[in-house]
Scaffold this motif. Sequence first.
Motif, PDB file in Angstrom:
ATOM      1  N   LYS A   1       2.852  -1.697  -8.029  1.00  0.00           N
ATOM      2  CA  LYS A   1       3.081  -0.915  -6.792  1.00  0.00           C
ATOM      3  C   LYS A   1       4.264  -1.453  -6.010  1.00  0.00           C
ATOM      4  O   LYS A   1       4.479  -2.668  -5.952  1.00  0.00           O
ATOM      5  CB  LYS A   1       1.848  -1.016  -5.889  1.00  0.00           C
ATOM      6  CG  LYS A   1       0.617  -0.362  -6.457  1.00  0.00           C
ATOM      7  CD  LYS A   1      -0.378  -0.053  -5.335  1.00  0.00           C
ATOM      8  CE  LYS A   1      -1.625   0.604  -5.876  1.00  0.00           C
ATOM      9  NZ  LYS A   1      -2.444  -0.335  -6.665  1.00  0.00           N
ATOM     10  N   LEU A   2       4.999  -0.525  -5.382  1.00  0.00           N
ATOM     11  CA  LEU A   2       6.076  -0.933  -4.483  1.00  0.00           C
ATOM     12  C   LEU A   2       5.468  -1.391  -3.158  1.00  0.00           C
ATOM     13  O   LEU A   2       4.423  -0.878  -2.734  1.00  0.00           O
ATOM     14  CB  LEU A   2       7.029   0.243  -4.237  1.00  0.00           C
ATOM     15  CG  LEU A   2       7.872   0.674  -5.446  1.00  0.00           C
ATOM     16  CD1 LEU A   2       8.654   1.946  -5.125  1.00  0.00           C
ATOM     17  CD2 LEU A   2       8.817  -0.439  -5.882  1.00  0.00           C
ATOM     18  N   TYR A   3       6.090  -2.380  -2.510  1.00  0.00           N
ATOM     19  CA  TYR A   3       5.642  -2.789  -1.175  1.00  0.00           C
ATOM     20  C   TYR A   3       5.886  -1.644  -0.190  1.00  0.00           C
ATOM     21  O   TYR A   3       6.736  -0.770  -0.427  1.00  0.00           O
ATOM     22  CB  TYR A   3       6.432  -4.019  -0.682  1.00  0.00           C
ATOM     23  CG  TYR A   3       6.241  -5.278  -1.491  1.00  0.00           C
ATOM     24  CD1 TYR A   3       4.974  -5.709  -1.889  1.00  0.00           C
ATOM     25  CD2 TYR A   3       7.331  -6.067  -1.850  1.00  0.00           C
ATOM     26  CE1 TYR A   3       4.814  -6.879  -2.624  1.00  0.00           C
ATOM     27  CE2 TYR A   3       7.180  -7.236  -2.576  1.00  0.00           C
ATOM     28  CZ  TYR A   3       5.923  -7.636  -2.961  1.00  0.00           C
ATOM     29  OH  TYR A   3       5.771  -8.790  -3.690  1.00  0.00           O
ATOM     30  N   THR A   4       5.166  -1.674   0.931  1.00  0.00           N
ATOM     31  CA  THR A   4       5.308  -0.681   1.997  1.00  0.00           C
ATOM     32  C   THR A   4       6.786  -0.449   2.328  1.00  0.00           C
ATOM     33  O   THR A   4       7.529  -1.409   2.534  1.00  0.00           O
ATOM     34  CB  THR A   4       4.608  -1.204   3.283  1.00  0.00           C
ATOM     35  OG1 THR A   4       3.303  -1.618   2.918  1.00  0.00           O
ATOM     36  CG2 THR A   4       4.547  -0.148   4.368  1.00  0.00           C
ATOM     37  N   GLY A   5       7.171   0.812   2.359  1.00  0.00           N
ATOM     38  CA  GLY A   5       8.536   1.150   2.794  1.00  0.00           C
ATOM     39  C   GLY A   5       9.535   1.303   1.659  1.00  0.00           C
ATOM     40  O   GLY A   5      10.646   1.774   1.890  1.00  0.00           O
ATOM     41  N   PHE A   6       9.186   0.898   0.430  1.00  0.00           N
ATOM     42  CA  PHE A   6      10.138   1.024  -0.682  1.00  0.00           C
ATOM     43  C   PHE A   6       9.892   2.302  -1.478  1.00  0.00           C
ATOM     44  O   PHE A   6       8.767   2.796  -1.542  1.00  0.00           O
ATOM     45  CB  PHE A   6      10.044  -0.188  -1.610  1.00  0.00           C
ATOM     46  CG  PHE A   6      10.602  -1.436  -0.994  1.00  0.00           C
ATOM     47  CD1 PHE A   6      11.969  -1.628  -0.911  1.00  0.00           C
ATOM     48  CD2 PHE A   6       9.766  -2.404  -0.475  1.00  0.00           C
ATOM     49  CE1 PHE A   6      12.498  -2.769  -0.327  1.00  0.00           C
ATOM     50  CE2 PHE A   6      10.280  -3.553   0.112  1.00  0.00           C
ATOM     51  CZ  PHE A   6      11.646  -3.733   0.183  1.00  0.00           C
ATOM     52  N   THR A   7      10.950   2.832  -2.079  1.00  0.00           N
ATOM     53  CA  THR A   7      10.860   4.070  -2.858  1.00  0.00           C
ATOM     54  C   THR A   7      11.534   3.858  -4.224  1.00  0.00           C
ATOM     55  O   THR A   7      12.347   2.942  -4.378  1.00  0.00           O
ATOM     56  CB  THR A   7      11.639   5.205  -2.148  1.00  0.00           C
ATOM     57  OG1 THR A   7      13.033   4.799  -2.053  1.00  0.00           O
ATOM     58  CG2 THR A   7      11.096   5.495  -0.754  1.00  0.00           C
ATOM     59  N   PRO A   8      11.226   4.722  -5.201  1.00  0.00           N
ATOM     60  CA  PRO A   8      11.912   4.623  -6.495  1.00  0.00           C
ATOM     61  C   PRO A   8      13.430   4.757  -6.352  1.00  0.00           C
ATOM     62  O   PRO A   8      14.185   4.127  -7.099  1.00  0.00           O
ATOM     63  CB  PRO A   8      11.325   5.794  -7.295  1.00  0.00           C
ATOM     64  CG  PRO A   8       9.978   6.017  -6.689  1.00  0.00           C
ATOM     65  CD  PRO A   8      10.129   5.722  -5.226  1.00  0.00           C
TER      66      PRO A   8
ATOM     67  N   THR B   1      10.946  -4.664 -12.566  1.00  0.00           N
ATOM     68  CA  THR B   1      11.638  -4.276 -13.801  1.00  0.00           C
ATOM     69  C   THR B   1      11.394  -2.800 -14.093  1.00  0.00           C
ATOM     70  O   THR B   1      12.331  -2.028 -14.353  1.00  0.00           O
ATOM     71  CB  THR B   1      11.130  -5.132 -14.986  1.00  0.00           C
ATOM     72  OG1 THR B   1      11.430  -6.494 -14.719  1.00  0.00           O
ATOM     73  CG2 THR B   1      11.768  -4.718 -16.294  1.00  0.00           C
ATOM     74  N   ALA B   2      10.119  -2.391 -14.044  1.00  0.00           N
ATOM     75  CA  ALA B   2       9.772  -1.001 -14.363  1.00  0.00           C
ATOM     76  C   ALA B   2      10.466  -0.042 -13.397  1.00  0.00           C
ATOM     77  O   ALA B   2      11.085   0.948 -13.824  1.00  0.00           O
ATOM     78  CB  ALA B   2       8.252  -0.816 -14.305  1.00  0.00           C
ATOM     79  N   PHE B   3      10.408  -0.328 -12.106  1.00  0.00           N
ATOM     80  CA  PHE B   3      11.013   0.592 -11.132  1.00  0.00           C
ATOM     81  C   PHE B   3      12.533   0.611 -11.249  1.00  0.00           C
ATOM     82  O   PHE B   3      13.147   1.669 -11.115  1.00  0.00           O
ATOM     83  CB  PHE B   3      10.558   0.255  -9.705  1.00  0.00           C
ATOM     84  CG  PHE B   3       9.216   0.862  -9.374  1.00  0.00           C
ATOM     85  CD1 PHE B   3       9.119   2.184  -8.955  1.00  0.00           C
ATOM     86  CD2 PHE B   3       8.048   0.128  -9.520  1.00  0.00           C
ATOM     87  CE1 PHE B   3       7.878   2.757  -8.674  1.00  0.00           C
ATOM     88  CE2 PHE B   3       6.806   0.693  -9.236  1.00  0.00           C
ATOM     89  CZ  PHE B   3       6.727   2.021  -8.815  1.00  0.00           C
ATOM     90  N   MET B   4      13.153  -0.530 -11.510  1.00  0.00           N
ATOM     91  CA  MET B   4      14.621  -0.523 -11.623  1.00  0.00           C
ATOM     92  C   MET B   4      15.084   0.233 -12.864  1.00  0.00           C
ATOM     93  O   MET B   4      16.140   0.845 -12.865  1.00  0.00           O
ATOM     94  CB  MET B   4      15.174  -1.955 -11.645  1.00  0.00           C
ATOM     95  CG  MET B   4      15.145  -2.598 -10.275  1.00  0.00           C
ATOM     96  SD  MET B   4      16.332  -3.929 -10.119  1.00  0.00           S
ATOM     97  CE  MET B   4      15.747  -5.081 -11.324  1.00  0.00           C
TER      98      MET B   4
ATOM     99  N   PRO C   1      15.161  -9.006  -6.942  1.00  0.00           N
ATOM    100  CA  PRO C   1      15.043  -7.641  -6.405  1.00  0.00           C
ATOM    101  C   PRO C   1      13.641  -7.374  -5.852  1.00  0.00           C
ATOM    102  O   PRO C   1      12.889  -6.549  -6.369  1.00  0.00           O
ATOM    103  CB  PRO C   1      15.346  -6.770  -7.625  1.00  0.00           C
ATOM    104  CG  PRO C   1      14.879  -7.585  -8.780  1.00  0.00           C
ATOM    105  CD  PRO C   1      15.070  -9.032  -8.419  1.00  0.00           C
ATOM    106  N   VAL C   2      13.321  -8.064  -4.753  1.00  0.00           N
ATOM    107  CA  VAL C   2      11.965  -8.022  -4.176  1.00  0.00           C
ATOM    108  C   VAL C   2      11.627  -6.601  -3.723  1.00  0.00           C
ATOM    109  O   VAL C   2      12.269  -6.064  -2.817  1.00  0.00           O
ATOM    110  CB  VAL C   2      11.899  -8.978  -2.957  1.00  0.00           C
ATOM    111  CG1 VAL C   2      10.534  -8.889  -2.287  1.00  0.00           C
ATOM    112  CG2 VAL C   2      12.218 -10.399  -3.368  1.00  0.00           C
ATOM    113  N   MET C   3      10.644  -5.991  -4.383  1.00  0.00           N
ATOM    114  CA  MET C   3      10.281  -4.609  -4.028  1.00  0.00           C
ATOM    115  C   MET C   3       8.812  -4.302  -4.246  1.00  0.00           C
ATOM    116  O   MET C   3       8.304  -3.320  -3.705  1.00  0.00           O
ATOM    117  CB  MET C   3      11.105  -3.613  -4.866  1.00  0.00           C
ATOM    118  CG  MET C   3      12.555  -3.550  -4.471  1.00  0.00           C
ATOM    119  SD  MET C   3      13.509  -2.422  -5.461  1.00  0.00           S
ATOM    120  CE  MET C   3      13.496  -3.202  -7.060  1.00  0.00           C
TER     121      MET C   3
END
Length: 281
Positions: free
Chosen positions: A120-127, A150-153, A113-115
């Motif tokens: 930090k999330l990569y550019t363009g990704f949101t929670p 893991t944390a964001f998912m 789940p590349v994000m």
Amino acid sequence: MPNLIQKRVLTIQDISCVGRCSLTVALPIISAAGIECSVLPTAVLSTHTGGFEGYTYRDLTGDITPIAEHWRSLNLKFDAIYTGYLGSFEQIELVSEIFDEFKAPGGTILIDPVMGDNGKLYTGFTPEFAHGMAVLCAKADVILPNLTETAFMLGEPYRDEYNAADIDALLRRLYALGVKAAAITGVAYEKGKLGVAAFDGKNIKTYFNKQIDGYYHGTGDIYASAFLASYMTNGGELYGAAASAADFTVACIEAKQRFGGEPRRGVPFELCLGMLADPSR
Ligand code: PXL
């Protein structure tokens, strides 16, 4: 009559023309292990988004359905489908349908789940996108998030430190997303050692290699590709694949240290591909 059947993998992710990540690492790594690797590019970028200004981004979402329709007419099936960087909710939805239709009976779904990375999330990704990715994970046999993903998912705050009890709890929550196995990468319990913790619903095992200071772009994609290569050629052995992919990734980083060059250009994994070849096959 030849009776050997080569494994067939489909990988679905973007192609970043420069910077050694996503498809430009997945295709050679999976191929080097003797596996037939088909690709479904989700976007074409002039470079990846981590450290280059002014990159181009051509979204290929509109091509996914016609490609799938053609494959349907050919009755194609894949022994594994492996997804990496996906760029939109619509792509998550389309990929979910591709899993249902093109996975061979008994096949494997691997989701990286590349994000994001380093909290930090990569550019363009949101929670919200991370939540969508967590829903997609219910269809996976194996997922390979790092601690940030893991944390964001899981909708958890990212922390700078995790102990073994924290990681065990996170693995159990990832498992509860509906996967058959989860491995968290980038786990560290003591200075100088970095590794992976994997859970198959019964046992949690960890594997550590040396921690090498610095940031090495594309190594998550290298890890996932090497994991799949081992998993497919060793009968779906989770812990062995998790460990051998770690060793391969460390070898690539050590090659970067010898050869040098800008971090954003990725690591010279090409020099390590021989580690994946099995001449007996
Ligand atoms: O390596 C992950 C990755 C894949 N694809 C694109 C990226 C990144 C990380 O920055 O930008 C386009």
